[in-house]
Scaffold this motif. Structure first.
Motif, mmCIF file in Angstrom:
data_model
loop_
_atom_site.group_PDB
_atom_site.id
_atom_site.type_symbol
_atom_site.label_atom_id
_atom_site.label_comp_id
_atom_site.label_asym_id
_atom_site.label_seq_id
_atom_site.Cartn_x
_atom_site.Cartn_y
_atom_site.Cartn_z
ATOM 1 N N ASP A 300 0.807 -1.221 0.000
ATOM 2 C CA ASP A 300 0.000 0.000 0.000
ATOM 3 C C ASP A 300 0.838 1.268 0.000
ATOM 4 O O ASP A 300 0.333 2.359 -0.243
ATOM 5 C CB ASP A 300 -0.954 0.002 1.205
ATOM 6 N N LEU A 301 2.147 1.130 0.277
ATOM 7 C CA LEU A 301 3.024 2.301 0.294
ATOM 8 C C LEU A 301 3.841 2.439 -0.980
ATOM 9 O O LEU A 301 4.438 3.495 -1.213
ATOM 10 C CB LEU A 301 3.993 2.204 1.484
ATOM 11 N N PHE A 302 3.913 1.393 -1.784
ATOM 12 C CA PHE A 302 4.829 1.358 -2.922
ATOM 13 C C PHE A 302 4.685 2.596 -3.812
ATOM 14 O O PHE A 302 5.639 3.365 -3.992
ATOM 15 C CB PHE A 302 4.587 0.081 -3.743
ATOM 16 N N THR A 303 3.527 2.805 -4.364
ATOM 17 C CA THR A 303 3.316 3.944 -5.261
ATOM 18 C C THR A 303 3.276 5.280 -4.515
ATOM 19 O O THR A 303 3.929 6.250 -4.937
ATOM 20 C CB THR A 303 2.028 3.744 -6.084
ATOM 21 N N PRO A 304 2.547 5.396 -3.380
ATOM 22 C CA PRO A 304 2.549 6.659 -2.642
ATOM 23 C C PRO A 304 3.947 7.080 -2.187
ATOM 24 O O PRO A 304 4.273 8.271 -2.197
ATOM 25 C CB PRO A 304 1.653 6.363 -1.433
ATOM 26 N N PHE A 305 4.781 6.113 -1.797
ATOM 27 C CA PHE A 305 6.138 6.429 -1.354
ATOM 28 C C PHE A 305 6.953 7.024 -2.497
ATOM 29 O O PHE A 305 7.666 8.021 -2.320
ATOM 30 C CB PHE A 305 6.817 5.158 -0.827
ATOM 31 N N LYS A 306 6.837 6.422 -3.676
ATOM 32 C CA LYS A 306 7.554 6.941 -4.843
ATOM 33 C C LYS A 306 7.109 8.363 -5.170
ATOM 34 O O LYS A 306 7.940 9.236 -5.462
ATOM 35 C CB LYS A 306 7.307 6.037 -6.056
ATOM 36 N N GLU A 307 5.810 8.590 -5.085
ATOM 37 C CA GLU A 307 5.275 9.899 -5.468
ATOM 38 C C GLU A 307 5.611 10.987 -4.455
ATOM 39 O O GLU A 307 6.050 12.075 -4.823
ATOM 40 C CB GLU A 307 3.759 9.785 -5.642
ATOM 41 N N ARG A 308 5.414 10.677 -3.170
ATOM 42 C CA ARG A 308 5.672 11.702 -2.152
ATOM 43 C C ARG A 308 7.147 12.071 -2.081
ATOM 44 O O ARG A 308 7.501 13.258 -1.989
ATOM 45 C CB ARG A 308 5.204 11.208 -0.779
ATOM 46 N N PHE A 309 8.031 11.054 -2.128
ATOM 47 C CA PHE A 309 9.455 11.312 -1.948
ATOM 48 C C PHE A 309 10.222 11.422 -3.265
ATOM 49 O O PHE A 309 11.452 11.508 -3.254
ATOM 50 C CB PHE A 309 10.068 10.211 -1.074
ATOM 51 N N ASN A 310 9.482 11.417 -4.371
ATOM 52 C CA ASN A 310 10.100 11.620 -5.682
ATOM 53 C C ASN A 310 11.211 10.597 -5.949
ATOM 54 O O ASN A 310 12.346 10.944 -6.267
ATOM 55 C CB ASN A 310 10.655 13.053 -5.781
ATOM 56 N N ILE A 311 10.858 9.311 -5.829
ATOM 57 C CA ILE A 311 11.799 8.216 -6.039
ATOM 58 C C ILE A 311 11.486 7.570 -7.395
ATOM 59 O O ILE A 311 10.421 6.973 -7.571
ATOM 60 C CB ILE A 311 11.678 7.145 -4.936
ATOM 61 N N PRO A 312 12.392 7.643 -8.375
ATOM 62 C CA PRO A 312 12.113 7.050 -9.693
ATOM 63 C C PRO A 312 11.949 5.530 -9.665
ATOM 64 O O PRO A 312 11.095 4.982 -10.364
ATOM 65 C CB PRO A 312 13.338 7.457 -10.526
ATOM 66 N N ARG A 313 12.793 4.816 -8.858
ATOM 67 C CA ARG A 313 12.747 3.353 -8.889
ATOM 68 C C ARG A 313 12.798 2.765 -7.482
ATOM 69 O O ARG A 313 13.526 3.265 -6.611
ATOM 70 C CB ARG A 313 13.941 2.778 -9.663
ATOM 71 N N ILE A 314 12.022 1.704 -7.286
ATOM 72 C CA ILE A 314 12.125 0.894 -6.079
ATOM 73 C C ILE A 314 12.377 -0.538 -6.526
ATOM 74 O O ILE A 314 11.566 -1.136 -7.233
ATOM 75 C CB ILE A 314 10.853 0.963 -5.214
ATOM 76 N N VAL A 315 13.520 -1.083 -6.137
ATOM 77 C CA VAL A 315 13.901 -2.435 -6.532
ATOM 78 C C VAL A 315 13.731 -3.347 -5.322
ATOM 79 O O VAL A 315 14.530 -3.324 -4.384
ATOM 80 C CB VAL A 315 15.354 -2.488 -7.039
ATOM 81 N N GLU A 316 12.655 -4.119 -5.325
ATOM 82 C CA GLU A 316 12.363 -5.038 -4.227
ATOM 83 C C GLU A 316 13.144 -6.335 -4.445
ATOM 84 O O GLU A 316 13.132 -6.917 -5.532
ATOM 85 C CB GLU A 316 10.868 -5.323 -4.151
ATOM 86 N N ILE A 317 13.814 -6.794 -3.386
ATOM 87 C CA ILE A 317 14.665 -7.980 -3.470
ATOM 88 C C ILE A 317 14.300 -8.951 -2.358
ATOM 89 O O ILE A 317 14.179 -8.559 -1.194
ATOM 90 C CB ILE A 317 16.160 -7.605 -3.364
ATOM 91 N N TYR A 318 14.120 -10.210 -2.721
ATOM 92 C CA TYR A 318 13.880 -11.264 -1.731
ATOM 93 C C TYR A 318 15.114 -12.155 -1.673
ATOM 94 O O TYR A 318 15.625 -12.615 -2.692
ATOM 95 C CB TYR A 318 12.663 -12.112 -2.117
ATOM 96 N N GLY A 319 15.577 -12.391 -0.455
ATOM 97 C CA GLY A 319 16.698 -13.309 -0.271
ATOM 98 C C GLY A 319 16.596 -13.953 1.094
ATOM 99 O O GLY A 319 15.889 -13.472 1.980
#
Length: 572
Positions: A300-319
């Motif tokens: 629920d934060l993925f898109t709002p976080f990018k928009e509010r904080f002006n982040i072009p990319r979020i690279v989610e990694i599972y390990g």
């Protein structure tokens, strides 16, 4: 095959064909090519790659002078710093192994982790003297069993700066021990080899498009896999610069990002919630961050976080701490923790699982059944000669428990993550929850078994205890709920009990909620009920308590506090 997949395959092939190429050789190569380029920014000072390389050599010679040889283990109980990592590389250059010890552990539990590593030498942060005294009686180091403080090591550091001979060190050999929880035992030691670590760093570099000009920022401890195999590995793979922050501060975060001109940072689930909760400020828009490397970004934060904080990319990694495979959300689909394919090859499967029977679903031939899109199941990671799982140190039972053999074809082998995930279109997966007696809280993996053991050992009124993780609206992971059964006629001294827990458990391990029970059944038999009822006082007649951070004490949890928790007026 796409360019990035080809790059991944080529680097994996390079490592397989050059078994002498280790983390030490990688640093030596970078230091020769760009000696004056900053590797780290620490306490507002730059440390160049050449300085870092030389420092690692000096630590290597120090460990040689202490009698450390190939295969020996040295436990490092330190805060993040360039010297911490220089010690790791110094040890790797002589074929020795660094056990990375959590700085949040205390007392007997701290000693247990150190003892599991079978270390011959323990290096301790100077500020941990009091905590060391609390754990000393439980420590069982191997001969010569020496303990040195960081300042003592610096006073003994040799002036030799040449690279010690490391021709016998191979990249399929372990150089670090990490720790993980859960399964059929409380804590396990995971060996990590050069090959897997270097390939993880290169994977992040390729799929996150990291360049040598990057300036990364991390406040994640290096004793965590996401810190050591995430932040540090990505920095060395990209030959870039990494800012080492002393800790996480939501209010000062964006100011620090601007101060160091950071282009990317690493974050975990709850960290994003804390940043979101801070009042908007100028710095959150003025920064130069181009990407975030994430582990657990809330859907629920993925898109709002990018928009509010002006982040072009979020690279989610599972390990996993076991470092079998790595899954990446390359297409930035909100809520997805990764894709089953990487480098053009399928690394994992999702199979049907019955929670009530705690067993896999099988077809008529007794084989596991793969999930279809929309179904939830257990994530299995493929194991082969390259994506290898060498097993937990001195824990054959847990190793066998995690490995599944011949499940579809003779000779196939998979690592059972015990993570419940939901399969989506195009082989993307969404994390649902962890099984076994473990849960995630405050970005850390907590062993319910370990917390339960501490509570049961409280002298006096405690008859039994059981611990589960329960979801809390607006918080990532699950908060610890400890169900405590008292002996007949006994009362709990809350002040003594709370102090007892605080001395033995880390902040993430401290139960957020405590439920006093009088049930005559085995507590484990009520597991599902405890999870379903959670911390809602309207659903049980048994007393509930919550840890009040301001009072540093447990207080009675009534309906008003319950509503305040849900509305974030009462912070947990």
């Amino acid at each position: 095959m796409e360019l990035k997949d080809r790059q991944y395959q080529e680097y994996a092939g390079f490592l397989r064909g050059n078994v002498d190429f280790t983390i030490g050789k990688k640093l030596e190569k970078v230091a020769a090519q760009k000696p004056d380029y900053p590797a780290f920014i620490y306490q507002d000072k730059q440390v160049s790659y050449q300085e870092f390389h030389i420092r690692a050599n000096r630590f290597a010679w120090f460990f040689v002078s202490e009698g450390i040889r190939k295969g020996d283990v040295v436990a490092l109980w330190l805060n993040n710093s360039p010297d911490y990592l220089a010690m790791v590389i110094g040890l790797s250059r002589i074929g020795a192994i660094a056990a990375l010890i959590s700085t949040e552990l205390k007392g007997e539990k701290l000693a247990e982790d150190i003892n599991l590593s079978e270390a011959r030498l323990l290096i301790v942060e100077d500020g941990f003297k009091e905590k060391l005294e609390e754990a000393k009686d439980f420590l069982r180091l191997r001969y010569p069993g020496k303990i040195l403080f960081y300042s003592e090591v610096l006073n003994l550091l040799p002036e030799q700066t040449e690279n010690p001979s490391c021709s016998e060190v191979k990249n399929f050999e372990p150089f670090v021990y990490l720790y993980t929880a859960g399964g059929v035992s409380s804590r396990k030691v995971v060996p990590l080899n050069h090959y897997r670590w270097l390939l993880t760093g290169e994977t992040v570099r390729i799929y996150a498009d990291l360049t040598p000009e990057e300036i990364g920022y991390t406040c994640i401890p290096f004793w965590l896999n996401s810190g050591f195999s995430g932040a540090f590995a990505a920095m060395l793979a990209s030959e870039s610069t990494l800012v080492l922050a002393p800790g996480f501060s939501a209010t000062a975060f964006w100011d620090n990002i601007c101060k160091y001109n950071t282009s990317y940072f690493l974050g975990t689930g709850q960290m994003f919630r804390y940043l979101w909760a801070v009042e908007p400020g100028e710095a959150e828009k003025k920064h130069g961050v181009k990407k975030v490397l994430s582990n657990g970004m809330p859907a629920d934060l993925f898109t709002p976080f990018k928009e509010r904080f002006n982040i072009p990319r979020i690279v989610e990694i599972y390990g996993t701490t076991e470092n079998v495979g790595i899954l990446v959300n390359i297409d930035e689909i909100p809520g997805m923790c990764g894709c089953l394919y990487l480098g053009g090859e399928k690394q994992a499967e999702v199979v049907r699982y019955n929670e009530e029977t705690d067993d896999f679903a099988r077809d008529e031939e007794g084989r596991l059944i793969r999930c279809s899109a929309g179904e939830a199941g257990i994530l299995l990671l493929k194991v082969d000669e390259y994506e290898n799982f060498e097993g937990y140190i001195n824990n054959f039972e847990e190793t066998e428990y995690r490995l599944l053999k011949n499940i579809w074809e003779n000779g196939d082998l998979y690592f059972n993550t015990r993570d419940l995930v939901r399969l989506h279109a195009n082989d993307y997966i969404e994390f649902v929850k962890r099984l076994d007696e473990i849960y995630r809280w405050r970005g850390k993996t907590v062993s319910a078994y370990r917390v339960r053991d501490v509570i049961r050992k409280f002298f006096g009124p405690v008859d039994d205890a059981y611990v589960v993780g329960v979801p809390v609206r607006g918080y990532e992971g699950r908060a610890g709920l400890a169900v405590v059964k008292l002996l007949a006629g006994e009362k709990l001294n809350w002040d003594k009990f709370t102090e007892y827990l605080k001395k033995r458990l880390s902040r993430a391990e401290m139960p957020v909620f405590i439920r006093l029970t009088t049930t005559g059944k085995r507590l484990k038999d009520n597991r599902n009920r405890y999870i379903e009822e959670g911390f809602d006082p309207s659903r049980t007649k048994e007393e509930l308590f919550v840890y009040d951070q301001e009072k540093e004490a447990y207080v009675h949890l009534d309906e008003q506090i319950y509503q305040d928790i849900l509305c974030h007026k009462f912070w947990i």
